[in-house]
Design a protein around this motif. Structure first.
Motif, PDB file in Angstrom:
ATOM      1  N   ARG A 165      -3.394   4.596   7.716  1.00 53.33           N
ATOM      2  CA  ARG A 165      -2.668   3.861   8.447  1.00 53.33           C
ATOM      3  C   ARG A 165      -2.761   2.305   7.638  1.00 53.33           C
ATOM      4  NH1 ARG A 165      -1.825   3.003  14.756  1.00 53.33           N
ATOM      5  NH2 ARG A 165      -0.869   4.961  14.453  1.00 53.33           N
ATOM      6  N   SER A 224      -3.824   1.571   4.774  1.00 48.18           N
ATOM      7  CA  SER A 224      -3.304   1.326   3.428  1.00 48.18           C
ATOM      8  C   SER A 224      -1.875   1.526   3.293  1.00 48.18           C
ATOM      9  CB  SER A 224      -3.893   2.507   2.583  1.00 48.18           C
ATOM     10  OG  SER A 224      -3.587   3.736   2.785  1.00 48.18           O
ATOM     11  N   ASP A 225      -1.271   2.022   4.259  1.00 47.80           N
ATOM     12  CA  ASP A 225       0.249   2.075   4.534  1.00 47.80           C
ATOM     13  C   ASP A 225       0.666   0.701   4.964  1.00 47.80           C
ATOM     14  OD1 ASP A 225       0.322   4.963   3.831  1.00 47.80           O
ATOM     15  OD2 ASP A 225       0.602   5.396   5.954  1.00 47.80           O
ATOM     16  N   GLU A 226      -0.031   0.162   5.696  1.00 48.27           N
ATOM     17  CA  GLU A 226       0.612  -1.323   5.943  1.00 48.27           C
ATOM     18  C   GLU A 226       0.308  -2.440   5.012  1.00 48.27           C
ATOM     19  OE1 GLU A 226      -0.489  -2.775   9.925  1.00 48.27           O
ATOM     20  OE2 GLU A 226       0.532  -1.106  10.809  1.00 48.27           O
ATOM     21  N   GLN A 227      -0.859  -2.281   4.303  1.00 48.99           N
ATOM     22  CA  GLN A 227      -1.268  -2.977   2.972  1.00 48.99           C
ATOM     23  C   GLN A 227      -0.105  -2.780   2.155  1.00 48.99           C
ATOM     24  OE1 GLN A 227      -5.196  -2.455   1.791  1.00 48.99           O
ATOM     25  NE2 GLN A 227      -5.965  -3.775   3.290  1.00 48.99           N
ATOM     26  N   ARG A 228       0.240  -1.621   1.791  1.00 50.13           N
ATOM     27  CA  ARG A 228       1.447  -1.318   0.863  1.00 50.13           C
ATOM     28  C   ARG A 228       2.650  -1.948   1.134  1.00 50.13           C
ATOM     29  NH1 ARG A 228       2.502   4.292   1.657  1.00 50.13           N
ATOM     30  NH2 ARG A 228       4.121   3.378   2.914  1.00 50.13           N
ATOM     31  N   ASP A 229       3.228  -1.784   2.493  1.00 49.81           N
ATOM     32  CA  ASP A 229       4.394  -2.104   3.237  1.00 49.81           C
ATOM     33  C   ASP A 229       4.493  -3.718   2.951  1.00 49.81           C
ATOM     34  OD1 ASP A 229       4.940   0.450   3.493  1.00 49.81           O
ATOM     35  OD2 ASP A 229       4.896   0.550   5.701  1.00 49.81           O
ATOM     36  N   ASN A 230       3.322  -4.448   3.126  1.00 49.46           N
ATOM     37  CA  ASN A 230       3.306  -5.693   3.296  1.00 49.46           C
ATOM     38  C   ASN A 230       2.924  -6.463   1.936  1.00 49.46           C
ATOM     39  OD1 ASN A 230       3.858  -5.613   6.032  1.00 49.46           O
ATOM     40  ND2 ASN A 230       1.532  -5.566   6.613  1.00 49.46           N
ATOM     41  N   ALA A 231       2.932  -5.878   0.777  1.00 46.61           N
ATOM     42  CA  ALA A 231       2.765  -6.098  -0.413  1.00 46.61           C
ATOM     43  C   ALA A 231       3.613  -7.559  -0.708  1.00 46.61           C
ATOM     44  CB  ALA A 231       2.605  -5.192  -1.402  1.00 46.61           C
ATOM     45  N   TYR A 257       4.801  -9.806   0.993  1.00 45.66           N
ATOM     46  CA  TYR A 257       4.458 -11.078   1.579  1.00 45.66           C
ATOM     47  C   TYR A 257       3.149 -11.606   1.115  1.00 45.66           C
ATOM     48  CZ  TYR A 257       7.505  -9.441   5.483  1.00 45.66           C
ATOM     49  OH  TYR A 257       8.459  -8.901   6.277  1.00 45.66           O
TER      50      TYR A 257
END
Length: 180
Positions: free
Chosen positions: A81, A83-90, A92
Motif C-alpha cells: 500500500r 509503494s502504491d501511494e508513493q507511485r500514485d503521488n510521484a 506531486y
C-alpha cells in the motif's frame, strides 16, 4: 398591463421582515461522550467506510493522533500500500522542483530557505539584512575570537556556507534582472 411576477424582497433593502428565518437551527454535538461542543469535524469510523464520527476540533485532533493508516494489515500488505501511494503521488513530488511545495512565495529555493533558517531570518528578507545578520553571528563564533573551539569553528563554517548560498542566489537574481 401585465402584472410583474417579481416579489418585493428580491434585492436590497429587503422590504419584508426577517422573522421568517428565526427557527432554531439543529446542531450536531461532538460524538465524544460528555462533550457539548459542536461536532464539525467528520472522521471515518473505520478505513474505507462511509460511516463517520463527528468531533469537535479538540477531539478530532486526539482521534487523528492515534489513527494508524496501516492497522490490520500484514507487513507485506502495508509495504504494498505504501509503494502504491508513493507511485500514485510521484507527480506531486516532481512539483517540489518548481517551488510549488516549498514555504515562502516560491521565489526562493529549498537551499535558500535552509540558509535563512541557519541565519534565523524570515523568507522575505532583503539581502542587506542577510549580510548584517551573517556578520553579527560570524563575529561571535569566528575562529580568531574562539581559537581551539571545534564547536564554534563548525558553527562558523555553517554560517559561511549559508551566506555563500544566499549571496550566489542574490547574484543570480541581479543578473536575471526584473521579471515581467
Amino acid at each position: 398591463m401585465a402584472r410583474s411576477k417579481r416579489s418585493i424582497d428580491w434585492g436590497f433593502p429587503r422590504w419584508r421582515g426577517y422573522e421568517a428565518g428565526r427557527e432554531a437551527q439543529s446542531m450536531r454535538l461532538c460524538d465524544r461522550a460528555g462533550c457539548d461542543e459542536p461536532g464539525v469535524c467528520p472522521a471515518p469510523k473505520s478505513p474505507n467506510s462511509p460511516e463517520r464520527w463527528y468531533f469537535c476540533q479538540q477531539h478530532a485532533g486526539e482521534y487523528n493522533r492515534g489513527w494508524d493508516y496501516f492497522a490490520g494489515l500484514s507487513a507485506e500488505e502495508a509495504a504494498a500500500r505504501a509503494s502504491d501511494e508513493q507511485r500514485d503521488n510521484a507527480g506531486y513530488r516532481e512539483s517540489v522542483h518548481y517551488g510549488w511545495a516549498g514555504s515562502g512565495d516560491g521565489s526562493r529555493s529549498r537551499d535558500e530557505m535552509n540558509a535563512l533558517d541557519v541565519l534565523g531570518l524570515d523568507p522575505d528578507v532583503e539581502f542587506e539584512a542577510v549580510k548584517k545578520a551573517w556578520r553579527a553571528k560570524a563575529k561571535e563564533v569566528h575562529p580568531d575570537v574562539k581559537p581551539g573551539d571545534a564547536q564554534a569553528a563548525a558553527e562558523f563554517h555553517k554560517l559561511q556556507l549559508a551566506y555563500e548560498v544566499l549571496r550566489a542566489a542574490e547574484d543570480r537574481r541581479q543578473w536575471a534582472g526584473p521579471q515581467a
